[in-house]
Design an enzyme around this catalytic site. Sequence first.
Site, short mmCIF file in Angstrom:
data_model
loop_
_atom_site.label_atom_id
_atom_site.label_comp_id
_atom_site.label_asym_id
_atom_site.label_seq_id
_atom_site.Cartn_x
_atom_site.Cartn_y
_atom_site.Cartn_z
N SER A 189 0.89 -1.16 0.05
CA SER A 189 0.01 -0.10 -0.13
C SER A 189 0.76 1.37 0.09
CB SER A 189 -0.94 -0.03 1.30
OG SER A 189 -2.12 0.93 1.00
N ASP A 198 -6.13 -3.74 -2.00
CA ASP A 198 -4.99 -3.51 -1.13
C ASP A 198 -4.20 -4.70 -0.62
OD1 ASP A 198 -3.60 -2.26 1.33
OD2 ASP A 198 -4.34 -0.58 0.71
#
Length: 295
Positions: free
Chosen positions: A38, A183
């Site tokens: 991320s 993610d």
Amino acid sequence: MNIDGVFSGGGIRGLAMIGACKAIEENGFRFKRLAGTSAGAIIAGFIAAGYKSDDLLKIMDEIELTQLLDKKTPLSSIPFVRWIKVYWKLGLYKGDTLEAWLEEKLRVRGIYTFADLAPGALRVIASDLSNGRLMVLPDDLDKYGVPKETFPVARAIRMSASLPYFFEPVRLKSLDGLSVIVDGGVLSNFPMWLFDKENTKKVRPVLGIKLSPNMQERPKNVIHNAVNMYEALFQTMKDAHDSRYISRKHANNIIFIPTEGVLTTEFELTDLKKSELAEYGYVKAREFLQSWSFG
């Protein structure tokens, strides 16, 4: 001295990792291989492309973070419309603007695809919801019949940073059809395990930067209602895999930067707050490096 670096997820709080990188550079360390999830994937990608901490601080000074979000339509300000969009599109924002920005900054350094990086120089984590598995990019692209050498680095980082329900997932076409990718923090928010493995001699020292307190110091989740339980559920899901891996031994090679006062999606940060986050990361890293024994 060459080291390998691992950067955790944490959204906007990732600005603290840029400050940490400045302290790392000042201590004479250079990253040879990088991994991240991320926000950590964004920082790792920029460093792999040749950016230094001062470059990254300048980039962050020059941009209003809200510019990384796709433009809203007049109707999107209506709460009902927003939730309809989440229901059908699976995210409030497309993520195209973020990817275009990543692509632009990487292009400046001559980085387009993974073929433009040294083999193994960068690995980022994403989550394949369609197949229920963790993805290591670019390594796992072969399993999807996708040539990793020609895969855009910016797209891989966007996949890693597609925070569920905030950004729309990336849909990856593969031999098995369409895979919905979100993610990497859903399955591994801090992939220290990529470089620092039990019973395996390390090629070089591995240093991790994690945007949270040491696990032994983190307070318990307080659960009084359904909202508290959802928050604790997501937090546990996000950290369980990595927490099990991070032993006391591994913790000796991790810079912990508690940043609970800033929300993951707080794109409206003021310039002062951005500067404070970077400075906080710098201070925490400098304190850690004074006694780091390269274990």
